[in-house]
Scaffold this motif. Structure first.
Motif, short mmCIF file in Angstrom:
data_model
loop_
_atom_site.label_atom_id
_atom_site.label_comp_id
_atom_site.label_asym_id
_atom_site.label_seq_id
_atom_site.Cartn_x
_atom_site.Cartn_y
_atom_site.Cartn_z
N VAL A 30 -25.61 -10.14 -70.91
CA VAL A 30 -24.21 -10.14 -71.33
C VAL A 30 -24.10 -11.05 -72.54
O VAL A 30 -24.48 -12.22 -72.49
CB VAL A 30 -23.27 -10.61 -70.21
N LEU A 31 -23.59 -10.48 -73.63
CA LEU A 31 -23.48 -11.19 -74.90
C LEU A 31 -22.04 -11.28 -75.35
O LEU A 31 -21.23 -10.43 -75.01
CB LEU A 31 -24.29 -10.44 -75.97
N GLU A 48 -24.30 -0.83 -73.21
CA GLU A 48 -25.39 -0.03 -73.77
C GLU A 48 -26.56 -0.08 -72.79
O GLU A 48 -27.06 -1.15 -72.48
CB GLU A 48 -25.84 -0.61 -75.11
N GLY A 49 -26.93 1.07 -72.30
CA GLY A 49 -28.04 1.12 -71.37
C GLY A 49 -28.01 2.40 -70.56
O GLY A 49 -27.34 3.36 -70.91
N THR A 50 -28.74 2.37 -69.47
CA THR A 50 -28.81 3.51 -68.56
C THR A 50 -28.11 3.12 -67.26
O THR A 50 -28.58 2.23 -66.55
CB THR A 50 -30.27 3.88 -68.26
N PRO A 51 -26.98 3.76 -66.96
CA PRO A 51 -26.26 3.43 -65.73
C PRO A 51 -27.13 3.63 -64.49
O PRO A 51 -28.04 4.47 -64.48
CB PRO A 51 -25.08 4.42 -65.72
N LEU A 52 -26.84 2.87 -63.46
CA LEU A 52 -27.61 2.98 -62.22
C LEU A 52 -27.66 4.41 -61.70
O LEU A 52 -28.68 4.84 -61.15
CB LEU A 52 -27.01 2.07 -61.13
N LEU A 64 -36.10 -1.95 -71.54
CA LEU A 64 -35.45 -3.14 -72.08
C LEU A 64 -34.19 -3.41 -71.27
O LEU A 64 -33.63 -2.50 -70.65
CB LEU A 64 -35.10 -2.93 -73.55
N PRO A 65 -33.69 -4.63 -71.29
CA PRO A 65 -32.45 -4.91 -70.55
C PRO A 65 -31.28 -4.10 -71.11
O PRO A 65 -31.19 -3.86 -72.31
CB PRO A 65 -32.22 -6.40 -70.79
N ASP A 66 -30.40 -3.67 -70.20
CA ASP A 66 -29.12 -3.11 -70.63
C ASP A 66 -28.34 -4.25 -71.26
O ASP A 66 -28.60 -5.43 -71.00
CB ASP A 66 -28.35 -2.55 -69.43
N GLU A 96 -16.82 -2.94 -68.40
CA GLU A 96 -18.20 -2.72 -68.87
C GLU A 96 -19.20 -2.77 -67.72
O GLU A 96 -20.15 -1.99 -67.69
CB GLU A 96 -18.55 -3.73 -69.96
N VAL A 97 -18.99 -3.64 -66.75
CA VAL A 97 -19.87 -3.67 -65.58
C VAL A 97 -19.74 -2.36 -64.80
O VAL A 97 -20.72 -1.83 -64.28
CB VAL A 97 -19.56 -4.90 -64.69
N ALA A 98 -18.53 -1.81 -64.75
CA ALA A 98 -18.33 -0.52 -64.07
C ALA A 98 -19.16 0.57 -64.75
O ALA A 98 -19.72 1.44 -64.06
CB ALA A 98 -16.85 -0.15 -64.07
N HIS A 99 -19.27 0.53 -66.07
CA HIS A 99 -20.12 1.51 -66.77
C HIS A 99 -21.57 1.35 -66.33
O HIS A 99 -22.29 2.35 -66.17
CB HIS A 99 -20.01 1.35 -68.28
N PHE A 100 -22.03 0.13 -66.12
CA PHE A 100 -23.38 -0.11 -65.62
C PHE A 100 -23.58 0.61 -64.28
O PHE A 100 -24.64 1.16 -64.01
CB PHE A 100 -23.63 -1.61 -65.47
N PHE A 101 -22.54 0.60 -63.45
CA PHE A 101 -22.61 1.26 -62.14
C PHE A 101 -22.35 2.77 -62.22
O PHE A 101 -22.31 3.44 -61.20
CB PHE A 101 -21.65 0.60 -61.15
N GLY A 102 -22.14 3.28 -63.42
CA GLY A 102 -21.99 4.72 -63.60
C GLY A 102 -20.56 5.23 -63.53
O GLY A 102 -20.33 6.43 -63.42
N ILE A 103 -19.59 4.33 -63.58
CA ILE A 103 -18.17 4.74 -63.54
C ILE A 103 -17.71 5.02 -64.96
O ILE A 103 -17.82 4.16 -65.83
CB ILE A 103 -17.31 3.65 -62.87
N ASP A 104 -17.18 6.22 -65.19
CA ASP A 104 -16.78 6.60 -66.55
C ASP A 104 -15.35 6.15 -66.87
O ASP A 104 -14.61 5.69 -66.01
CB ASP A 104 -16.96 8.10 -66.79
N ASP A 105 -14.98 6.30 -68.15
CA ASP A 105 -13.66 5.86 -68.61
C ASP A 105 -12.52 6.55 -67.87
O ASP A 105 -11.51 5.91 -67.56
CB ASP A 105 -13.51 6.09 -70.12
N GLU A 106 -12.67 7.83 -67.59
CA GLU A 106 -11.61 8.56 -66.89
C GLU A 106 -11.32 7.93 -65.53
O GLU A 106 -10.16 7.69 -65.18
CB GLU A 106 -12.00 10.03 -66.72
N ARG A 107 -12.36 7.63 -64.78
CA ARG A 107 -12.18 7.01 -63.46
C ARG A 107 -11.63 5.59 -63.60
O ARG A 107 -10.79 5.17 -62.81
CB ARG A 107 -13.50 7.02 -62.69
N LEU A 108 -12.08 4.87 -64.60
CA LEU A 108 -11.55 3.52 -64.82
C LEU A 108 -10.06 3.55 -65.14
O LEU A 108 -9.33 2.69 -64.68
CB LEU A 108 -12.34 2.82 -65.94
#
Length: 114
Positions: A30-31, A48-52, A64-66, A96-108
């Motif tokens: 986290v930056l 930026e990365g690959t969601p779970l 590499l780290p997300d 942003e953490v939700a995106h890591f877990f695979g939750i998209d903008d629509e659901r958020l």
């Protein structure tokens, strides 16, 4: 708000993530950056990365780290008070953490985190 105070707000927001979820966050950095990318200057955060939900057995091999980046200046620009900044940082970090877990903008948006 100084850079250090903003970074503290981001750390505090990360501390609010429930322990069972936080335990699943692995290989993520986290930056805090002052400015958002030039092509989206009002962006508050970026995952930026690959969601779970999209990781397969191939993922762990040399991945590499997300990255989760929280942008300070755009956040400060939309907030009037320190309390507003702290609240917006929590929303952005959760988003942003939700995106890591695979939750998209629509659901958020449905959940009120966008």
């Amino acid at each position: 708000m100084t850079r250090e105070e903003f970074e503290d707000a981001v750390r505090d927001a990360l501390d609010e993530i429930p322990r069972d979820l936080a335990a699943q966050i692995d290989n993520v950095v986290v930056l805090v950056e002052d400015d958002a990318p030039a092509d989206d200057p009002e962006l508050l955060g970026l995952y930026e990365g690959t969601p779970l939900t999209e990781r397969g057995s191939w993922w762990a091999a040399g991945a590499l780290p997300d990255r989760i980046t929280i942008y300070r200046n755009p956040t400060l620009a939309i907030c009037e008070t320190r309390e507003d900044v702290v609240e917006e940082v929590v929303i952005t970090v959760v988003h942003e953490v939700a995106h890591f877990f695979g939750i998209d903008d629509e659901r958020l948006h449905e959940l009120g985190w966008a």
